[in-house]
Design a protein around this motif. Structure first.
Motif, PDB file in Angstrom:
ATOM      1  N   LEU A 106       0.814  -1.210   0.000  1.00 20.03           N
ATOM      2  CA  LEU A 106       0.000   0.000   0.000  1.00 20.03           C
ATOM      3  C   LEU A 106       0.851   1.264   0.000  1.00 20.03           C
ATOM      4  N   MET A 107       1.946   1.241   0.714  1.00 17.18           N
ATOM      5  CA  MET A 107       2.819   2.414   0.777  1.00 17.18           C
ATOM      6  C   MET A 107       3.571   2.623  -0.537  1.00 17.18           C
ATOM      7  N   HIS A 108       3.752   1.556  -1.280  1.00 22.69           N
ATOM      8  CA  HIS A 108       4.453   1.641  -2.564  1.00 22.69           C
ATOM      9  C   HIS A 108       3.549   2.215  -3.654  1.00 22.69           C
ATOM     10  N   GLN A 109       2.250   2.049  -3.475  1.00 19.36           N
ATOM     11  CA  GLN A 109       1.272   2.572  -4.426  1.00 19.36           C
ATOM     12  C   GLN A 109       0.872   3.984  -4.003  1.00 19.36           C
ATOM     13  N   PRO A 110       0.498   4.827  -4.929  1.00 21.44           N
ATOM     14  CA  PRO A 110       0.143   6.208  -4.568  1.00 21.44           C
ATOM     15  C   PRO A 110      -1.309   6.396  -4.126  1.00 21.44           C
ATOM     16  N   ALA A 111      -1.886   5.417  -3.430  1.00 20.10           N
ATOM     17  CA  ALA A 111      -3.292   5.523  -3.028  1.00 20.10           C
ATOM     18  C   ALA A 111      -3.545   6.732  -2.138  1.00 20.10           C
ATOM     19  N   SER A 112      -2.649   6.988  -1.188  1.00 23.31           N
ATOM     20  CA  SER A 112      -2.869   8.132  -0.308  1.00 23.31           C
ATOM     21  C   SER A 112      -2.801   9.443  -1.083  1.00 23.31           C
ATOM     22  N   ALA A 113      -2.007   9.460  -2.144  1.00 27.20           N
ATOM     23  CA  ALA A 113      -1.947  10.664  -2.981  1.00 27.20           C
ATOM     24  C   ALA A 113      -3.300  10.911  -3.648  1.00 27.20           C
ATOM     25  N   SER A 114      -3.985   9.857  -4.048  1.00 30.45           N
ATOM     26  CA  SER A 114      -5.302  10.008  -4.658  1.00 30.45           C
ATOM     27  C   SER A 114      -6.302  10.593  -3.668  1.00 30.45           C
ATOM     28  N   TRP A 115      -6.253  10.129  -2.428  1.00 31.14           N
ATOM     29  CA  TRP A 115      -7.155  10.665  -1.410  1.00 31.14           C
ATOM     30  C   TRP A 115      -6.850  12.144  -1.169  1.00 31.14           C
ATOM     31  N   GLY A 116      -5.581  12.484  -1.093  1.00 28.51           N
ATOM     32  CA  GLY A 116      -5.201  13.883  -0.904  1.00 28.51           C
ATOM     33  C   GLY A 116      -5.641  14.749  -2.069  1.00 28.51           C
ATOM     34  N   ALA A 117      -5.493  14.226  -3.279  1.00 26.30           N
ATOM     35  CA  ALA A 117      -5.904  14.975  -4.473  1.00 26.30           C
ATOM     36  C   ALA A 117      -7.411  15.209  -4.462  1.00 26.30           C
ATOM     37  N   ALA A 118      -8.181  14.206  -4.064  1.00 21.11           N
ATOM     38  CA  ALA A 118      -9.632  14.365  -3.993  1.00 21.11           C
ATOM     39  C   ALA A 118      -9.988  15.451  -2.975  1.00 21.11           C
ATOM     40  N   CYS A 119      -9.319  15.457  -1.851  1.00 18.37           N
ATOM     41  CA  CYS A 119      -9.555  16.490  -0.836  1.00 18.37           C
ATOM     42  C   CYS A 119      -9.233  17.878  -1.378  1.00 18.37           C
ATOM     43  N   GLU A 120      -8.128  17.988  -2.103  1.00 23.07           N
ATOM     44  CA  GLU A 120      -7.734  19.282  -2.674  1.00 23.07           C
ATOM     45  C   GLU A 120      -8.766  19.788  -3.679  1.00 23.07           C
ATOM     46  N   VAL A 121      -9.312  18.901  -4.505  1.00 20.73           N
ATOM     47  CA  VAL A 121     -10.308  19.300  -5.499  1.00 20.73           C
ATOM     48  C   VAL A 121     -11.544  19.866  -4.802  1.00 20.73           C
ATOM     49  N   VAL A 122     -11.994  19.188  -3.770  1.00 17.07           N
ATOM     50  CA  VAL A 122     -13.173  19.658  -3.046  1.00 17.07           C
ATOM     51  C   VAL A 122     -12.890  20.975  -2.332  1.00 17.07           C
ATOM     52  N   LEU A 123     -11.744  21.068  -1.656  1.00 12.04           N
ATOM     53  CA  LEU A 123     -11.406  22.309  -0.960  1.00 12.04           C
ATOM     54  C   LEU A 123     -11.284  23.468  -1.933  1.00 12.04           C
ATOM     55  N   ASP A 124     -10.618  23.239  -3.054  1.00 15.22           N
ATOM     56  CA  ASP A 124     -10.492  24.306  -4.055  1.00 15.22           C
ATOM     57  C   ASP A 124     -11.860  24.764  -4.548  1.00 15.22           C
ATOM     58  N   ALA A 125     -12.772  23.804  -4.773  1.00 17.46           N
ATOM     59  CA  ALA A 125     -14.122  24.161  -5.221  1.00 17.46           C
ATOM     60  C   ALA A 125     -14.855  24.957  -4.150  1.00 17.46           C
ATOM     61  N   LEU A 126     -14.712  24.568  -2.902  1.00 22.29           N
ATOM     62  CA  LEU A 126     -15.357  25.300  -1.812  1.00 22.29           C
ATOM     63  C   LEU A 126     -14.816  26.718  -1.696  1.00 22.29           C
ATOM     64  N   LEU A 127     -13.496  26.857  -1.781  1.00 23.88           N
ATOM     65  CA  LEU A 127     -12.894  28.187  -1.673  1.00 23.88           C
ATOM     66  C   LEU A 127     -13.275  29.070  -2.846  1.00 23.88           C
ATOM     67  N   THR A 128     -13.357  28.482  -4.015  1.00 26.48           N
ATOM     68  CA  THR A 128     -13.750  29.248  -5.204  1.00 26.48           C
ATOM     69  C   THR A 128     -15.180  29.735  -5.088  1.00 26.48           C
ATOM     70  N   ARG A 129     -16.067  28.878  -4.651  1.00 29.44           N
ATOM     71  CA  ARG A 129     -17.482  29.244  -4.514  1.00 29.44           C
ATOM     72  C   ARG A 129     -17.712  30.250  -3.391  1.00 29.44           C
ATOM     73  N   SER A 130     -16.936  30.125  -2.320  1.00 31.88           N
ATOM     74  CA  SER A 130     -17.156  31.006  -1.163  1.00 31.88           C
ATOM     75  C   SER A 130     -16.418  32.331  -1.302  1.00 31.88           C
ATOM     76  N   GLY A 131     -15.459  32.386  -2.226  1.00 32.78           N
ATOM     77  CA  GLY A 131     -14.691  33.600  -2.398  1.00 32.78           C
ATOM     78  C   GLY A 131     -13.632  33.798  -1.322  1.00 32.78           C
ATOM     79  N   LEU A 132     -13.392  32.761  -0.529  1.00 34.96           N
ATOM     80  CA  LEU A 132     -12.352  32.865   0.513  1.00 34.96           C
ATOM     81  C   LEU A 132     -10.968  32.780  -0.112  1.00 34.96           C
ATOM     82  N   PRO A 133     -10.017  33.481   0.466  1.00 30.32           N
ATOM     83  CA  PRO A 133      -8.656  33.362  -0.045  1.00 30.32           C
ATOM     84  C   PRO A 133      -8.105  31.968   0.239  1.00 30.32           C
ATOM     85  N   GLY A 134      -7.188  31.533  -0.602  1.00 32.25           N
ATOM     86  CA  GLY A 134      -6.544  30.229  -0.415  1.00 32.25           C
ATOM     87  C   GLY A 134      -5.766  30.161   0.882  1.00 32.25           C
ATOM     88  N   ARG A 135      -5.331  28.970   1.179  1.00 31.33           N
ATOM     89  CA  ARG A 135      -4.603  28.772   2.416  1.00 31.33           C
ATOM     90  C   ARG A 135      -3.363  29.545   2.348  1.00 31.33           C
TER      91      ARG A 135
END
Length: 116
Positions: free
Chosen positions: A87-116
């Motif tokens: 599991l550590m050799h595969q980038p599965a955790s990277a996929s979970w992180g990427a999914a989180c980033e997509v959602v956070l970016d969408a939330l920040l874009t819709r809310s007009g909040l500045p990025g982190r």
């Protein structure tokens, strides 16, 4: 759970989305067991029971990090450690992180909040 401010609320929203994603992970694990010959109901009970055990254990040991709890189980020479190495050799955790980033970016874009 009560959060402190709007940025924390956005992160809590991402965490809420994780809840929906967990069902797909659990499904995949159940399906693997079923494909190997375990009856569907037994596979489901095993997957959900194991997940509940992890959650309960973590809740009863708040001073331990989640990683430390996993490391206490995945000790060298165990089957758990063998699987973890894959599991550590595969980038599965990277996929979970990427999914989180997509959602956070969408939330920040819709809310007009500045990025982190």
């Amino acid at each position: 759970m009560v959060v402190q401010d709007e940025p924390a609320f956005e992160l809590a929203t991402v965490a809420a989305c994780m809840n929906g994603w967990f069902y797909f992970l659990l499904h995949d694990l159940q399906q693997w067991l079923t494909d190997k010959g375990l009856p569907t109901a037994e596979a489901r009970a095993l997957v959900l029971g194991n997940m509940q055990d992890c959650v309960t254990c973590a809740q009863h040991q708040p001073a331990s990090t989640l990683k430390a709890l996993g490391q206490a189980i995945a000790t060298p020479g165990t089957f758990t450690a063998d699987g973890l190495a894959v599991l550590m050799h595969q980038p599965a955790s990277a996929s979970w992180g990427a999914a989180c980033e997509v959602v956070l970016d969408a939330l920040l874009t819709r809310s007009g909040l500045p990025g982190r």
